[in-house]
Design a protein around this motif. Structure first.
Motif, short mmCIF file in Angstrom:
data_model
loop_
_atom_site.label_atom_id
_atom_site.label_comp_id
_atom_site.label_asym_id
_atom_site.label_seq_id
_atom_site.Cartn_x
_atom_site.Cartn_y
_atom_site.Cartn_z
N TYR A 27 -90.39 4.58 40.60
CA TYR A 27 -89.21 5.45 40.65
C TYR A 27 -87.92 4.63 40.53
CZ TYR A 27 -85.71 8.67 42.41
OH TYR A 27 -84.60 9.44 42.54
N ILE A 28 -87.90 3.48 41.25
CA ILE A 28 -86.73 2.61 41.15
C ILE A 28 -86.58 2.09 39.73
CG2 ILE A 28 -85.71 0.45 41.96
CD1 ILE A 28 -87.09 0.92 44.64
N SER A 29 -87.73 1.71 39.14
CA SER A 29 -87.70 1.23 37.75
C SER A 29 -87.23 2.32 36.81
CB SER A 29 -89.09 0.73 37.35
OG SER A 29 -89.12 0.35 36.00
N ARG A 31 -85.23 4.86 37.56
CA ARG A 31 -83.79 5.04 37.71
C ARG A 31 -83.03 3.91 37.02
NH1 ARG A 31 -82.22 9.67 38.14
NH2 ARG A 31 -80.19 8.73 38.60
N SER A 32 -83.59 2.69 37.15
CA SER A 32 -82.94 1.56 36.49
C SER A 32 -83.00 1.70 34.97
CB SER A 32 -83.61 0.24 36.92
OG SER A 32 -83.53 0.07 38.31
N SER A 33 -84.16 2.17 34.48
CA SER A 33 -84.31 2.35 33.03
C SER A 33 -83.33 3.37 32.51
CB SER A 33 -85.74 2.78 32.69
OG SER A 33 -86.68 1.82 33.12
N ILE A 34 -83.18 4.50 33.25
CA ILE A 34 -82.23 5.52 32.84
C ILE A 34 -80.81 4.94 32.79
CG2 ILE A 34 -81.18 7.71 33.47
CD1 ILE A 34 -83.98 8.02 32.35
N SER A 35 -80.49 4.19 33.86
CA SER A 35 -79.15 3.61 33.92
C SER A 35 -78.92 2.59 32.81
CB SER A 35 -78.95 2.94 35.29
OG SER A 35 -77.71 2.29 35.35
N GLN A 293 -86.26 11.37 27.21
CA GLN A 293 -87.65 11.13 26.84
C GLN A 293 -88.35 10.25 27.87
OE1 GLN A 293 -87.69 9.54 22.88
NE2 GLN A 293 -86.83 11.38 21.94
N ILE A 294 -87.65 9.20 28.31
CA ILE A 294 -88.22 8.33 29.35
C ILE A 294 -88.47 9.11 30.62
CG2 ILE A 294 -87.71 6.34 30.81
CD1 ILE A 294 -86.17 5.13 28.47
N LYS A 295 -87.54 9.99 30.96
CA LYS A 295 -87.69 10.79 32.18
C LYS A 295 -88.94 11.65 32.11
CE LYS A 295 -85.18 14.25 34.90
NZ LYS A 295 -83.91 15.02 34.99
N PHE A 296 -89.12 12.36 31.02
CA PHE A 296 -90.28 13.24 30.88
C PHE A 296 -91.59 12.46 30.93
CE2 PHE A 296 -92.75 16.80 29.57
CZ PHE A 296 -93.69 16.31 28.67
N MET A 297 -91.66 11.35 30.18
CA MET A 297 -92.89 10.55 30.15
C MET A 297 -93.17 9.94 31.52
SD MET A 297 -92.44 8.68 26.44
CE MET A 297 -93.93 7.73 26.71
N THR A 298 -92.11 9.50 32.21
CA THR A 298 -92.30 8.86 33.52
C THR A 298 -92.89 9.83 34.53
OG1 THR A 298 -90.47 7.34 33.10
CG2 THR A 298 -91.13 7.64 35.39
#
Length: 765
Positions: A27-29, A31-35, A293-298
């Motif tokens: 989850y931290i990763s 959030r970091s990826s989104i940021s 896209q990253i959010k959905f896949m995650t």
């Protein structure tokens, strides 16, 4: 399940914790990826807009450069300064001007449409055409919101200094478009009233917006350029907000480079050149497309992983709890111990088994650590002849878990070249590294490691094969080829060269030490004769045993004199004579031969360039030849005196040689300082000396580190280029050998105390 419940729960809780930890980390990763994704998208957009700004400014600079070229055009100056004489016109001069400006529009699309107005002739010149009346030009090319009189007054009748008129509707031979107008009066020092001539460049809005399509093509949205007064220079895309309303909105900070406004990311860049403001608006949904896209896949994969992980945890908890219970039962039966109520199953197992495992691991680790030392000790004992019989050899080999991989072969001694007479911690470290590299290269090439170190600069290698079993022995040609390959690899990769000395072939394990002794004699002969490459025992000549003057002692004497160590040379001469006069009773013939050998040693040294170029060559040669062997005491005194004189010559020549090497280094740096790849290794390669050697030598002779000297040379040339004021700081950094302007600026400020720009400004003032 009841009897396994405690262990089962322990496993299950552990698996759940293990499952939760990566979920939190995921989850931290996430959030970091989104940021990071959002940040990168914003940074890329800023960079894209910045590139468009730089490109547009370069084009506008080219337009300004075009007017500067017109200002110094002699033909234009002649026309401007001519006085109109009625209906007479300088047709030839106008033709020359038309011809000279014809090609500008072919190289820069910003110069596709421009004209030059000559006030004295009331003529407008365009590429390929001349309008003798401005009214004719106005009929085809005019601003929609400007009459002929206004046009003549505001553009042709005023003085302009690099003035840019914002976007206006323009009629181009009946075709409606929008243009940005650049105006410059001539001569350039015109300040008021009307000027003799004016150049007007009309830049089509489409030409400008073509430079701004990078962001809109990728994300959509809009891009706009406005001047310092807020007037539009160019606009592209849909949904462009009203800039006046935007400027008055308190929620919008015009000083920020990027910020979200309404539903768009607005990027703002200010030009330091002309004060223009570049703004680009990117829809939020387009900017965060990859992030969504990253959010959905995650979330999808995380949910599946948690469900599967729980099921697997239940299964593994049950499976792993069963053997633990069985192991506890076995330990109880074997050791007769019962766990107390205060201890769980793991504590019980740890208390009974951990110590036994720890002891076993310590023993195994110690044996493994000692194994290389045991193998090396076995090889040294074999070479020195301590192992007398084959049974003893086989027993020692079995203990060391090794052997010589055969019954017949050769013993070789590799002598690393280039370090004779150099004893320091740095040199010993280099020799240690060289030995490791040679042994590793031999392992890679030959596939075996039957080697041992013998001294600081020597490696002993045993080449052997099982002739009785395979019927094929390792031949001399194969060994020579292998060493040739090793020599090329070592020199090309690490600049390491060596001499390989071989003893005669041994036919049994008990003869290995004999081959080793012969290899030592061969190496002594090779060093004495200054031979390189591979030297075999059969190629050497054994010294006479009637008097004691071994080759290694002669080499020590030669090396001592070459190093200029007078006291050590006298001691060696005294030692040789003492061994032959005090411990031996030599016949007259043997004494004469010993005297001849010592004289020969000095004469061999005398043939070197160091002594031949000195003024004492003939004098030393005559003294050596004139030595008589009748009086042993006077002979020793004369030999020691000659050795002392030769040492003083060496010291003098060494100082001169060091100076020449330093000058050679300085010349090389002076020639190649602009090469950013210039390193200590390349300098050492140029002067054919080891890197450590030239570094220490340069410091001793000049008192300055080699790297500091190189930086000083580069800074001196940089200062000269800054004073010339012909190149930018980035160009100067490249010309003086720096990969990046940042490194150059930092080094320049460290040396001079000023930044390059400040230094140039100070010099100009």
């Amino acid at each position: 399940m009841k009897k396994f419940s405690s262990v089962f729960r322990s496993f299950l809780v552990s698996y759940i914790v293990i499952l939760i930890i990566p979920s939190i980390a995921g989850y931290i990763s996430y959030r970091s990826s989104i940021s990071v994704t959002q940040k990168l998208s914003i940074e890329n957009s800023v960079i894209q807009l910045q590139k468009s700004k730089e490109l547009l400014e370069r084009r506008m600079a080219e337009v300004e450069g075009f007017t500067r070229q017109l200002a110094i055009n002699p033909d234009l100056n002649v026309l401007m300064n001519e006085k109109s004489n009625g209906e007479q016109t300088n047709v030839y001069g106008i033709w020359k001007i038309l011809r000279s400006v014809l090609t500008f529009g072919q190289t820069n699309d910003f110069l596709q449409q421009f004209y030059i107005y000559l006030g004295n002739y009331n003529v407008i010149l365009t590429p390929g055409s001349a309008y003798v009346r401005p009214e004719h030009f106005y009929d085809s090319f005019r601003y929609e919101d400007q009459s002929l009189a206004e046009w003549k007054q505001s553009i042709l009748g005023k003085t302009h200094r690099s003035e840019i008129m914002p976007l206006r509707n323009f009629n181009n031979k009946g075709t409606m478009t929008s243009v940005v107008t650049y105006m410059q009066s001539f001569p350039l020092d015109s300040f008021s009233g009307s000027s003799p001539a004016v150049a007007v460049v009309m830049i089509d809005e489409k030409t400008i917006t073509n430079l701004l399509t990078g962001i809109t093509d990728k994300y959509g949205g809009w891009t706009q350029i406005s001047d310092v007064s807020g007037r539009t220079i160019a606009s592209l895309g849909t949904g462009v907000p009203d800039m006046k309303v935007l400027a008055k909105d308190t929620t919008f900070d015009a000083s920020k480079t990027s910020q979200f406004y309404n539903d768009d990311l607005v990027i703002t860049i200010h030009s330091d050149t002309n004060g223009w403001v570049y703004r680009s608006g990117i829809p939020r949904h387009a900017l965060l497309e990859y992030a969504n896209q990253i959010k959905f896949m995650t979330w999808t994969f995380t949910g599946i992983a948690i469900v599967v992980g729980l099921l697997v945890g239940l299964l593994l908890a049950y499976r792993n709890s069963v053997p633990i219970h069985k192991l506890v039962s076995v330990v109880k039966e074997q050791f007769g111990k019962v766990e107390t109520t205060e201890r769980n199953e793991y504590d019980f197992l740890h208390g009974n088994i951990a110590e036994m495992i720890r002891s076993s691991n310590q023993l195994e680790s110690e044996l493994r650590r000692q194994l290389p030392l045991i193998r090396d000790a076995f090889l040294k004992r074999l070479l020195s002849g301590e192992l007398q019989s084959r049974e003893e050899i086989f027993a020692a080999a079995s203990q060391a878990n090794t052997g010589i991989y055969g019954h017949s072969g050769y013993v070789c001694i590799l002598h690393v070249q280039g370090y004779t007479g150099m004893d320091s911690v740095e040199v010993l470290n280099e020799l240690h590294a060289a030995r490791l590299l040679l042994k590793q290269a031999l392992l890679d090439i030959a596939g075996f490691t039957l080697t041992t170190d013998w001294g600081a600069d020597r490696i002993v290698i045993v080449f052997a094969s099982k002739e009785a079993e395979t019927g094929n022995t390792l031949g001399r040609s194969e060994i020579a080829g292998l060493l040739e390959q090793l020599s090329r690899h070592a020199f090309n990769e690490y600049r390491i060269s060596f001499t390989a000395a071989f003893g005669a072939a041994f036919q049994s394990e008990t003869e290995v030490n004999v081959s080793y002794e012969q290899a030592k004699q061969t190496l002594d002969h090779a060093l004495h004769a200054d031979r390189k490459g591979v030297v075999w025992f059969e190629e050497t000549r054994l010294e006479s045993a009637t008097y004691y003057y071994p080759l290694d002692m002669e080499l020590r004497l030669i090396g001592t004199i070459r190093a200029g160590e007078s006291e050590e040379a006298r001691r060696i001469v005294h030692s040789v004579l003492a061994l032959n006069t005090e411990q031996r009773e030599l016949s007259v013939e043997m004494w004469q031969q010993l005297v001849g050998e010592l004289k020969g040693t000095l004469l061999k040294l005398l043939d070197q360039k160091t002594f031949m170029e000195s003024g004492l060559f003939e004098q030393l040669k005559d003294r050596i030849i004139a030595i008589h062997a009748t009086d042993k005491r006077s002979f020793q005194t004369e030999i020691e005196d000659i050795a002392g004189v030769m040492c003083s010559v060496v010291i003098s020549r060494k100082n001169d040689s060091h100076t020449r090497i330093v000058e050679q280094i300085k010349d090389y740096i002076s020639e190649y300082f602009s090469d950013s790849d210039l390193t200590l290794y390349r300098v050492a390669e140029k002067v054919e000396r080891p890197e450590k050697y030239i570094s220490q030598l340069f410091k001793e002779v000049t008192g300055t580190n080699l790297s500091d000297y190189l930086e000083q040379v580069r800074m001196e040339h940089a200062i000269a280029l800054l004073r010339e004021n012909r190149y930018t700081v980035d160009e100067i950094s490249s010309r003086v050998g720096y990969n990046s302007s940042h490194s150059f600026r930092r080094a320049f400020k460290r040396v001079t105390g000023l930044s390059p720009s400040s230094y140039r400004q100070t010099t100009e003032e």
